[in-house]
Scaffold this motif. Structure first.
Motif, PDB file in Angstrom:
ATOM      1  N   PRO A  11       0.802  -1.229   0.000  1.00  0.00           N
ATOM      2  CA  PRO A  11       0.000   0.000   0.000  1.00  0.00           C
ATOM      3  C   PRO A  11       0.832   1.275   0.000  1.00  0.00           C
ATOM      4  O   PRO A  11       0.422   2.281  -0.578  1.00  0.00           O
ATOM      5  CB  PRO A  11      -0.821  -0.116   1.287  1.00  0.00           C
ATOM      6  N   ILE A  12       2.026   1.232   0.633  1.00  0.00           N
ATOM      7  CA  ILE A  12       2.868   2.431   0.661  1.00  0.00           C
ATOM      8  C   ILE A  12       3.301   2.781  -0.756  1.00  0.00           C
ATOM      9  O   ILE A  12       3.157   3.921  -1.207  1.00  0.00           O
ATOM     10  CB  ILE A  12       4.109   2.189   1.546  1.00  0.00           C
ATOM     11  N   PHE A  13       3.828   1.782  -1.468  1.00  0.00           N
ATOM     12  CA  PHE A  13       4.298   2.034  -2.826  1.00  0.00           C
ATOM     13  C   PHE A  13       3.131   2.407  -3.743  1.00  0.00           C
ATOM     14  O   PHE A  13       3.254   3.262  -4.619  1.00  0.00           O
ATOM     15  CB  PHE A  13       5.036   0.805  -3.371  1.00  0.00           C
ATOM     16  N   TRP A  14       1.997   1.762  -3.481  1.00  0.00           N
ATOM     17  CA  TRP A  14       0.844   2.054  -4.332  1.00  0.00           C
ATOM     18  C   TRP A  14       0.362   3.480  -4.101  1.00  0.00           C
ATOM     19  O   TRP A  14      -0.004   4.191  -5.042  1.00  0.00           O
ATOM     20  CB  TRP A  14      -0.290   1.051  -4.055  1.00  0.00           C
ATOM     21  N   ALA A  15       0.366   3.919  -2.842  1.00  0.00           N
ATOM     22  CA  ALA A  15      -0.071   5.287  -2.534  1.00  0.00           C
ATOM     23  C   ALA A  15       0.866   6.307  -3.169  1.00  0.00           C
ATOM     24  O   ALA A  15       0.415   7.314  -3.731  1.00  0.00           O
ATOM     25  CB  ALA A  15      -0.120   5.486  -1.026  1.00  0.00           C
ATOM     26  N   LEU A  16       2.189   6.034  -3.111  1.00  0.00           N
ATOM     27  CA  LEU A  16       3.143   6.954  -3.729  1.00  0.00           C
ATOM     28  C   LEU A  16       2.953   6.973  -5.239  1.00  0.00           C
ATOM     29  O   LEU A  16       3.038   8.022  -5.881  1.00  0.00           O
ATOM     30  CB  LEU A  16       4.577   6.531  -3.389  1.00  0.00           C
ATOM     31  N   PHE A  17       2.682   5.790  -5.824  1.00  0.00           N
ATOM     32  CA  PHE A  17       2.411   5.697  -7.264  1.00  0.00           C
ATOM     33  C   PHE A  17       1.181   6.532  -7.620  1.00  0.00           C
ATOM     34  O   PHE A  17       1.188   7.304  -8.576  1.00  0.00           O
ATOM     35  CB  PHE A  17       2.179   4.226  -7.650  1.00  0.00           C
ATOM     36  N   HIS A  78       6.276   7.418  -8.646  1.00  0.00           N
ATOM     37  CA  HIS A  78       5.265   6.979  -9.615  1.00  0.00           C
ATOM     38  C   HIS A  78       5.915   6.160 -10.724  1.00  0.00           C
ATOM     39  O   HIS A  78       5.485   5.047 -11.039  1.00  0.00           O
ATOM     40  CB  HIS A  78       4.548   8.198 -10.199  1.00  0.00           C
ATOM     41  N   ALA A  79       6.981   6.731 -11.312  1.00  0.00           N
ATOM     42  CA  ALA A  79       7.639   6.066 -12.434  1.00  0.00           C
ATOM     43  C   ALA A  79       8.279   4.753 -11.989  1.00  0.00           C
ATOM     44  O   ALA A  79       8.175   3.738 -12.692  1.00  0.00           O
ATOM     45  CB  ALA A  79       8.686   6.996 -13.040  1.00  0.00           C
ATOM     46  N   ALA A  80       8.906   4.751 -10.817  1.00  0.00           N
ATOM     47  CA  ALA A  80       9.589   3.547 -10.332  1.00  0.00           C
ATOM     48  C   ALA A  80       8.592   2.395 -10.188  1.00  0.00           C
ATOM     49  O   ALA A  80       8.856   1.267 -10.611  1.00  0.00           O
ATOM     50  CB  ALA A  80      10.267   3.836  -8.997  1.00  0.00           C
ATOM     51  N   HIS A  81       7.440   2.691  -9.608  1.00  0.00           N
ATOM     52  CA  HIS A  81       6.429   1.667  -9.387  1.00  0.00           C
ATOM     53  C   HIS A  81       5.891   1.131 -10.717  1.00  0.00           C
ATOM     54  O   HIS A  81       5.739  -0.074 -10.910  1.00  0.00           O
ATOM     55  CB  HIS A  81       5.294   2.267  -8.557  1.00  0.00           C
ATOM     56  N   ARG A  82       5.640   2.059 -11.641  1.00  0.00           N
ATOM     57  CA  ARG A  82       5.071   1.639 -12.921  1.00  0.00           C
ATOM     58  C   ARG A  82       6.072   0.833 -13.727  1.00  0.00           C
ATOM     59  O   ARG A  82       5.718  -0.181 -14.332  1.00  0.00           O
ATOM     60  CB  ARG A  82       4.631   2.881 -13.711  1.00  0.00           C
ATOM     61  N   ILE A  83       7.332   1.280 -13.735  1.00  0.00           N
ATOM     62  CA  ILE A  83       8.360   0.555 -14.483  1.00  0.00           C
ATOM     63  C   ILE A  83       8.573  -0.825 -13.854  1.00  0.00           C
ATOM     64  O   ILE A  83       8.643  -1.835 -14.559  1.00  0.00           O
ATOM     65  CB  ILE A  83       9.679   1.370 -14.522  1.00  0.00           C
ATOM     66  N   PHE A  84       8.606  -0.873 -12.514  1.00  0.00           N
ATOM     67  CA  PHE A  84       8.805  -2.153 -11.820  1.00  0.00           C
ATOM     68  C   PHE A  84       7.720  -3.154 -12.207  1.00  0.00           C
ATOM     69  O   PHE A  84       8.002  -4.319 -12.498  1.00  0.00           O
ATOM     70  CB  PHE A  84       8.824  -1.924 -10.303  1.00  0.00           C
ATOM     71  N   HIS A  85       6.476  -2.698 -12.247  1.00  0.00           N
ATOM     72  CA  HIS A  85       5.389  -3.630 -12.554  1.00  0.00           C
ATOM     73  C   HIS A  85       5.265  -3.941 -14.044  1.00  0.00           C
ATOM     74  O   HIS A  85       4.546  -4.857 -14.421  1.00  0.00           O
ATOM     75  CB  HIS A  85       4.068  -3.104 -11.987  1.00  0.00           C
TER      76      HIS A  85
END
Lengths: 122, 132
Positions: A11-17, A78-85
């Motif tokens: 949830p932390i990473f998702w909220a930052l995304f 945002h970018a880190a999370h999207r690129i990771f997934h």
């Protein structure tokens, strides 16, 4: 007795995304236009819009500091999370290493931004 | 070691076979531009902390045609990100119920895009007002 469920950090990473995605969706295009096109090409805005005294004053102001920090840090998360997934989609196994690399670079960028904003002073 | 060598279908370029997934990859790909643009801003912020000469050097570098081309591409990518962000929003947020009826998706999308347009114009006006 069963061990308590391990709490997920997702949830932390998702909220930052989500926060970064919203901020970049609302202001991203105009920010790119202002800093990347209008000011360098001398379009529309006064020539000294991003002059040193003006930008220094902006970065020393509390609101300005917060704005700069939020833009840079949240865009990165945002970018880190999207690129990771998306790694899985292009055939790269997204393991711990990839996670450390993606979120680690966002964390590093966040720390550099915080350091620079503190170095600029108040 | 098992002697079996079952056939495993290759997943190479799977997303290129379906326009829906091509669009998906493009809108996920906007993240590369978001990251790169944040990197440009971060470099600028760092140069600002180093003093006037460093800041002016960064500002001068932005007039380089490669930077201009990058920012043109980034402008397209971020505009597309704005569009897809609000296009997907009806499916990423909890349903909104107004007067017992579920708010249709297009209202959420249109509302989001209108807010984004207002935010962009507001930002431009703010910068213009602060700069003059």
């Amino acid at each position: 007795m069963k061990a308590p469920l391990k709490r997920s950090n997702a949830p932390i990473f998702w909220a930052l995304f989500g926060a970064g995605g919203m901020l970049s969706a609302l202001l991203g295009p105009m920010l790119v236009f202002i800093t990347g096109l209008a000011v360098p090409l001398g379009l529309l805005l006064p020539a000294d819009t991003m002059s040193y005294p003006k930008m220094l004053a902006f970065a020393q102001n509390f609101i300005g500091k917060g704005f700069i920090f939020a833009i840079i840090a949240l865009f990165l998360w945002h970018a880190a999370h999207r690129i990771f997934h998306s790694l899985h989609d292009i055939g790269i196994h997204a393991g711990t290493g990839a996670k450390l690399l993606c979120y680690g670079s966002a964390m590093l960028g966040t720390l550099i931004a915080a350091y620079a904003l503190l170095a600029i002073g108040f | 070691m098992s002697k079996r060598r079952p056939y495993v279908r290759s997943m190479d370029g799977w997303w290129r076979k379906n326009p829906f997934f091509v669009e998906y990859m493009i809108h996920e790909g906007t993240a590369l531009f978001v990251a790169a643009y944040a990197g440009v801003l971060l470099a600028g912020l760092f140069r600002l902390s180093q003093g006037e000469a460093a800041w002016n050097a960064w500002l001068a570098a932005l007039t380089n045609p490669w930077y201009i081309a990058f920012h043109l591409a980034a402008l397209l990518a971020l505009s597309y990100h704005t569009y897809t962000w609000f296009k997907i929003m009806p499916r990423t947020m909890p349903p909104v119920v107004v007067g017992g009826e579920r708010l249709p998706g297009w209202v959420i999308t249109a509302g989001g895009l209108a807010v984004a347009a207002a935010a962009c114009l507001g930002l431009l006006a703010l910068v213009w007002g602060m700069a003059r």
